[in-house]
Design a protein around this motif. Structure first.
Motif, mmCIF file in Angstrom:
data_model
loop_
_atom_site.group_PDB
_atom_site.id
_atom_site.type_symbol
_atom_site.label_atom_id
_atom_site.label_comp_id
_atom_site.label_asym_id
_atom_site.label_seq_id
_atom_site.Cartn_x
_atom_site.Cartn_y
_atom_site.Cartn_z
ATOM 1 N N ILE A 55 0.862 -1.175 0.000
ATOM 2 C CA ILE A 55 0.000 0.000 0.000
ATOM 3 C C ILE A 55 0.903 1.232 0.000
ATOM 4 C CG2 ILE A 55 -1.773 1.271 1.261
ATOM 5 C CD1 ILE A 55 -2.661 -1.448 0.056
ATOM 6 N N VAL A 56 0.756 2.064 -1.039
ATOM 7 C CA VAL A 56 1.617 3.229 -1.230
ATOM 8 C C VAL A 56 0.755 4.485 -1.264
ATOM 9 C CG1 VAL A 56 3.246 4.332 -2.819
ATOM 10 C CG2 VAL A 56 3.306 1.845 -2.514
ATOM 11 N N PRO A 57 1.035 5.476 -0.383
ATOM 12 C CA PRO A 57 0.288 6.737 -0.448
ATOM 13 C C PRO A 57 0.604 7.460 -1.754
ATOM 14 C CG PRO A 57 2.093 6.908 1.131
ATOM 15 C CD PRO A 57 2.071 5.486 0.654
ATOM 16 N N LEU A 58 -0.419 8.125 -2.299
ATOM 17 C CA LEU A 58 -0.282 8.848 -3.564
ATOM 18 C C LEU A 58 -0.488 10.338 -3.310
ATOM 19 C CD1 LEU A 58 0.086 8.724 -6.632
ATOM 20 C CD2 LEU A 58 -2.389 8.434 -6.812
ATOM 21 N N ALA A 59 0.552 11.120 -3.571
ATOM 22 C CA ALA A 59 0.515 12.563 -3.339
ATOM 23 C C ALA A 59 0.350 13.302 -4.659
ATOM 24 C CB ALA A 59 1.795 13.020 -2.654
ATOM 25 N N ASP A 60 -0.390 14.393 -4.610
ATOM 26 C CA ASP A 60 -0.560 15.274 -5.764
ATOM 27 C C ASP A 60 0.124 16.598 -5.422
ATOM 28 O OD1 ASP A 60 -1.354 16.837 -7.888
ATOM 29 O OD2 ASP A 60 -3.438 16.176 -7.824
ATOM 30 N N LEU A 61 1.268 16.842 -6.051
ATOM 31 C CA LEU A 61 2.051 18.043 -5.732
ATOM 32 C C LEU A 61 1.321 19.330 -6.084
ATOM 33 C CD1 LEU A 61 5.669 16.972 -6.745
ATOM 34 C CD2 LEU A 61 4.494 16.723 -4.554
ATOM 35 N N ARG A 62 0.287 19.239 -6.910
ATOM 36 C CA ARG A 62 -0.476 20.447 -7.250
ATOM 37 C C ARG A 62 -0.972 21.163 -5.994
ATOM 38 N NH1 ARG A 62 -1.748 17.233 -11.382
ATOM 39 N NH2 ARG A 62 -1.699 18.153 -13.433
ATOM 40 N N TRP A 63 -1.410 20.398 -5.004
ATOM 41 C CA TRP A 63 -1.919 21.003 -3.773
ATOM 42 C C TRP A 63 -0.845 21.825 -3.097
ATOM 43 C CZ3 TRP A 63 -6.729 21.487 -2.134
ATOM 44 C CH2 TRP A 63 -7.702 20.631 -2.646
ATOM 45 N N GLN A 64 0.352 21.267 -2.982
ATOM 46 C CA GLN A 64 1.421 21.954 -2.279
ATOM 47 C C GLN A 64 1.956 23.158 -3.047
ATOM 48 O OE1 GLN A 64 0.737 21.002 0.457
ATOM 49 N NE2 GLN A 64 2.409 19.839 1.307
ATOM 50 N N PHE A 65 1.766 23.160 -4.370
ATOM 51 C CA PHE A 65 2.273 24.270 -5.179
ATOM 52 C C PHE A 65 1.160 25.221 -5.619
ATOM 53 C CE2 PHE A 65 5.798 21.299 -5.507
ATOM 54 C CZ PHE A 65 6.838 22.155 -5.225
ATOM 55 N N GLY A 66 -0.045 25.052 -5.070
ATOM 56 C CA GLY A 66 -1.131 25.971 -5.363
ATOM 57 C C GLY A 66 -1.570 25.969 -6.814
ATOM 58 N N MET A 67 -1.450 24.822 -7.475
ATOM 59 C CA MET A 67 -1.833 24.714 -8.885
ATOM 60 C C MET A 67 -3.278 24.243 -9.016
ATOM 61 S SD MET A 67 1.490 22.745 -10.351
ATOM 62 C CE MET A 67 3.074 23.526 -10.489
ATOM 63 N N LYS A 68 -3.861 24.564 -10.135
ATOM 64 C CA LYS A 68 -5.222 24.138 -10.434
ATOM 65 C C LYS A 68 -5.280 22.608 -10.534
ATOM 66 C CE LYS A 68 -8.723 24.470 -13.996
ATOM 67 N NZ LYS A 68 -8.972 24.791 -15.385
ATOM 68 N N GLN A 69 -6.303 22.036 -9.920
ATOM 69 C CA GLN A 69 -6.505 20.591 -9.998
ATOM 70 C C GLN A 69 -7.094 20.249 -11.368
ATOM 71 O OE1 GLN A 69 -5.548 18.439 -7.345
ATOM 72 N NE2 GLN A 69 -4.584 20.405 -6.928
ATOM 73 N N THR A 70 -6.573 19.204 -11.986
ATOM 74 C CA THR A 70 -7.058 18.770 -13.293
ATOM 75 C C THR A 70 -7.326 17.277 -13.270
ATOM 76 O OG1 THR A 70 -4.817 18.397 -14.116
ATOM 77 C CG2 THR A 70 -5.769 20.573 -14.534
#
Length: 149
Positions: free
Chosen positions: A58-73
């Motif tokens: 089981i591997v956590p999946l991170a979306d760097l968009r959140w940390q860099f304030g980018m629009k979610q797509t």
């Protein structure tokens, strides 16, 4: 006669996230996967999309968009999961990050890396280990341990 030494080079995997080019140290990359089903984790931090099963782990999946304030797509056919092994809290930990596109493995001269600008950038400078140029492209080297802790 003085000896000249070639500049110290860093092997990196370049990838696209939110229209920016990021570089991850190639030695941290364990595998690159097509998008697989993601299981939500109630109460997880905003940047954690959920967990994925990678060969029974089981591997956590991170979306760097959140940390860099980018629009979610929404993911596309080019979206990939980069499975990394990071040193978190003193132990090697597998973590996946989402990338819009994987570019290539290349080298960056460590001497060419500079600190992240503190003004006029849309990302948080404390999450950046350095920035460099490759041709006309700005390449961002994120501090993944700081981002994910």
């Amino acid at each position: 006669m003085s000896e000249t030494h070639p500049p110290a080079m860093l092997d990196v995997l370049t990838l696209g996230i939110g229209g920016e080019t990021f570089a991850i140290e190639a030695g941290m990359v364990r595998e690159i996967l097509d998008l697989v089903p993601v299981t939500d984790v109630p109460g997880a931090r905003d940047f954690v999309r959920g967990v994925v099963n990678v060969r029974g782990r089981i591997v956590p999946l991170a979306d760097l968009r959140w940390q860099f304030g980018m629009k979610q797509t929404a993911p596309t056919a080019d979206t990939r999961i980069i499975v990394l092994e990071l040193e978190l809290d003193g132990e090697a930990t597998p973590v996946g990050i989402l990338a819009d596109r994987v570019h290539e493995v290349t080298q960056l001269a460590t001497a060419s890396l500079e600190s992240a600008p503190r003004v006029g950038m849309r990302w948080r400078p404390e999450f950046i280990r350095g920035v460099g140029m490759r041709g006309d492209d700005l390449i961002i080297l994120p501090d993944l341990a700081r981002i994910l802790n």
